[in-house]
Design an enzyme around this catalytic site. Structure first.
Site, mmCIF file in Angstrom:
data_model
loop_
_atom_site.group_PDB
_atom_site.id
_atom_site.type_symbol
_atom_site.label_atom_id
_atom_site.label_comp_id
_atom_site.label_asym_id
_atom_site.label_seq_id
_atom_site.Cartn_x
_atom_site.Cartn_y
_atom_site.Cartn_z
ATOM 1 N N MET A 2 27.588 14.679 -0.095
ATOM 2 C CA MET A 2 27.754 14.407 1.254
ATOM 3 C C MET A 2 29.135 15.711 1.342
ATOM 4 S SD MET A 2 27.430 10.682 2.414
ATOM 5 C CE MET A 2 28.641 9.943 1.916
ATOM 6 N N GLU A 41 35.903 17.513 -8.750
ATOM 7 C CA GLU A 41 35.509 17.879 -9.894
ATOM 8 C C GLU A 41 34.283 16.958 -10.104
ATOM 9 O OE1 GLU A 41 35.305 19.835 -13.090
ATOM 10 O OE2 GLU A 41 36.313 20.751 -11.482
ATOM 11 N N HIS A 90 31.730 16.124 -8.285
ATOM 12 C CA HIS A 90 30.669 16.636 -8.070
ATOM 13 C C HIS A 90 30.171 18.003 -8.899
ATOM 14 C CE1 HIS A 90 31.896 15.093 -4.023
ATOM 15 N NE2 HIS A 90 30.958 14.542 -4.120
ATOM 16 N N GLY A 113 26.090 10.499 -10.020
ATOM 17 C CA GLY A 113 27.055 10.254 -10.814
ATOM 18 C C GLY A 113 26.927 8.591 -11.201
ATOM 19 N N ASP A 138 28.617 5.833 -8.794
ATOM 20 C CA ASP A 138 27.838 4.992 -7.682
ATOM 21 C C ASP A 138 26.648 4.454 -8.764
ATOM 22 O OD1 ASP A 138 29.206 5.907 -5.040
ATOM 23 O OD2 ASP A 138 28.878 7.695 -6.268
ATOM 24 N N SER A 193 35.835 11.507 -2.689
ATOM 25 C CA SER A 193 36.071 12.051 -1.434
ATOM 26 C C SER A 193 36.992 11.263 -0.467
ATOM 27 C CB SER A 193 34.844 12.453 -0.889
ATOM 28 O OG SER A 193 33.896 12.997 -1.710
ATOM 29 N N ARG A 194 36.827 9.937 -0.659
ATOM 30 C CA ARG A 194 37.518 8.904 -0.014
ATOM 31 C C ARG A 194 39.151 8.864 -0.457
ATOM 32 N NH1 ARG A 194 32.445 6.178 0.642
ATOM 33 N NH2 ARG A 194 31.790 6.362 2.737
HETATM 34 P P1 AMP Z 1 28.973 11.719 -2.628
HETATM 35 O O1 AMP Z 1 29.045 13.148 -1.916
HETATM 36 O O2 AMP Z 1 30.017 10.933 -2.704
HETATM 37 O O3 AMP Z 1 27.738 11.051 -2.192
HETATM 38 O O4 AMP Z 1 28.579 11.954 -3.958
HETATM 39 C C1 AMP Z 1 27.596 12.680 -4.420
HETATM 40 C C2 AMP Z 1 27.335 12.597 -6.044
HETATM 41 O O5 AMP Z 1 28.480 12.785 -6.808
HETATM 42 C C3 AMP Z 1 26.825 11.053 -6.407
HETATM 43 O O6 AMP Z 1 25.809 11.152 -7.311
HETATM 44 C C4 AMP Z 1 27.995 10.589 -6.774
HETATM 45 O O7 AMP Z 1 27.872 9.338 -7.766
HETATM 46 C C5 AMP Z 1 28.598 11.658 -7.628
HETATM 47 N N1 AMP Z 1 30.093 11.565 -7.933
HETATM 48 C C6 AMP Z 1 30.988 11.348 -6.794
HETATM 49 N N2 AMP Z 1 32.209 10.951 -7.445
HETATM 50 C C7 AMP Z 1 32.058 11.173 -8.759
HETATM 51 C C8 AMP Z 1 32.816 11.268 -9.854
HETATM 52 N N3 AMP Z 1 34.139 10.696 -9.825
HETATM 53 N N4 AMP Z 1 32.347 11.200 -11.172
HETATM 54 C C9 AMP Z 1 30.938 11.505 -11.373
HETATM 55 N N5 AMP Z 1 30.128 11.755 -10.304
HETATM 56 C C10 AMP Z 1 30.529 11.416 -8.999
#
Ligand code: AMP
Length: 285
Positions: A30, A35, A37, A147, A150, A186-187
């Site tokens: 999103m 790091e 991502h 990741g 989640d 991101s939050r």
């Molecule tokens: P998001 O942008 O939050 O939807 O995350 C996109 C992808 O990045 C998802 O597969 C998340 O699980 C992964 N992700 C987010 N934060 C982390 C993190 N700290 N370590 C590893 N993967 C992550």
């Protein structure tokens, strides 16, 4: 690096790459990249000829009172990072380009979506499955990278891939943390300095649980007691859930064994944070 903003444009690119037998890695995000991502993108670049990173703040996975409107959108910085990392393409569609006409078809996993985060976010995983299925059909990846931060999302997508015969290899990637132990998210940018300190309790609790398990504790109840005492003693932190579950069915377990997930969700101020410890294997005592 190319930027595609429509489904048709990405499809044309994918068709061309597939025609020359290139393997495609997809990293759905999103945006507001960090790091965590980046670790997924690096892994995809290592393992595939082509890496497509999607950046789409998916309205369907946000509940009515959640942060869709204020979710950080940082496309320029994201593109800069992805260029440095060496991604091949970005897919950044707009909402109307993705969700067209009457949008009646849903993909649900009623059992797994109602557990853990599904209790406070009842429509979240339905929204996730829909966008991920669409991205899989548009980008036709050989491999897709998620990741373990989640973990529930990963497991539900894994079930979808198996149940619906998507011909895609899913690659789960380890959680990336700050030096302080806080899992990147991101939050996290919503947290004040004091809230950041309080948020460290999640990792601290998981570390204590890990140590207990490494010292031979196998009772989920005993481990939950330790998690609860650390989290409940942290001022300004409210527990949403503390769960020890099977890593495939997400059913509660009484014994820590192979394929066990310890999952936490807590509110720090108004920010809901999740973290987990996945136990792939334990020594049989
Ligand atoms: P998001 O942008 O939050 O939807 O995350 C996109 C992808 O990045 C998802 O597969 C998340 O699980 C992964 N992700 C987010 N934060 C982390 C993190 N700290 N370590 C590893 N993967 C992550």
């Amino acid at each position: 690096m190319e930027l595609f903003e429509t489904v048709e444009a990405l499809r044309r690119f994918v068709a061309k790459e597939k025609a020359s037998n290139k393997s495609i890695g997809l990293v759905p995000t999103m945006g507001s990249l960090h790091e965590g991502h980046a670790s997924l993108v690096r892994r995809s670049i290592e393992e595939n000829d082509v890496t497509i990173v999607s950046i789409f703040v998916n309205p369907k996975q946000f509940g009515p009172n959640e942060d869709f409107d204020k979710y950080p959108r940082t496309l320029k910085e994201d593109m800069e990072l992805l260029r440095k990392l060496g991604a091949t393409a970005i897919f950044h569609p707009d909402i109307d380009g993705i969700y067209v006409r009457d949008d009646f078809t849903e993909i649900t996993n009623t059992i797994l979506s109602e557990k853990l985060c599904g209790i406070t976010r009842p429509t979240h995983f339905k929204g996730v499955l829909k966008i991920v299925a669409k991205l899989f059909n548009i980008a036709e990846p050989t491999r897709a990278y998620f990741g373990m931060k989640d973990f529930q999302q990963y497991v539900i997508i894994k079930h979808m891939v198996e149940d619906l015969n998507f011909n895609i290899e899913l690659v789960p990637c380890p959680i990336v943390r700050e030096e302080s132990g806080l899992a990147l998210s991101s939050r996290n940018r919503y947290l004040s300095i004091e809230e950041r300190e309080r948020a460290l309790a999640l990792n601290k609790a998981l570390k204590a649980a890990e140590e207990l398990i490494n010292n031979g504790e196998r009772s989920a109840f005993e481990v939950i007691k330790v998690l609860y005492s650390i989290l409940s003693e942290t001022e300004g932190l409210r527990i949403d859930y503390i769960k020890i579950v099977d890593g495939w069915t997400l059913e509660d377990t009484v014994q820590i064994s192979t394929n066990t997930l310890i999952a936490l969700a807590c509110y720090v101020g108004n920010v809901r944070l999740i973290d987990n410890l996945y136990i792939e294997k334990v020594e049989i005592l």
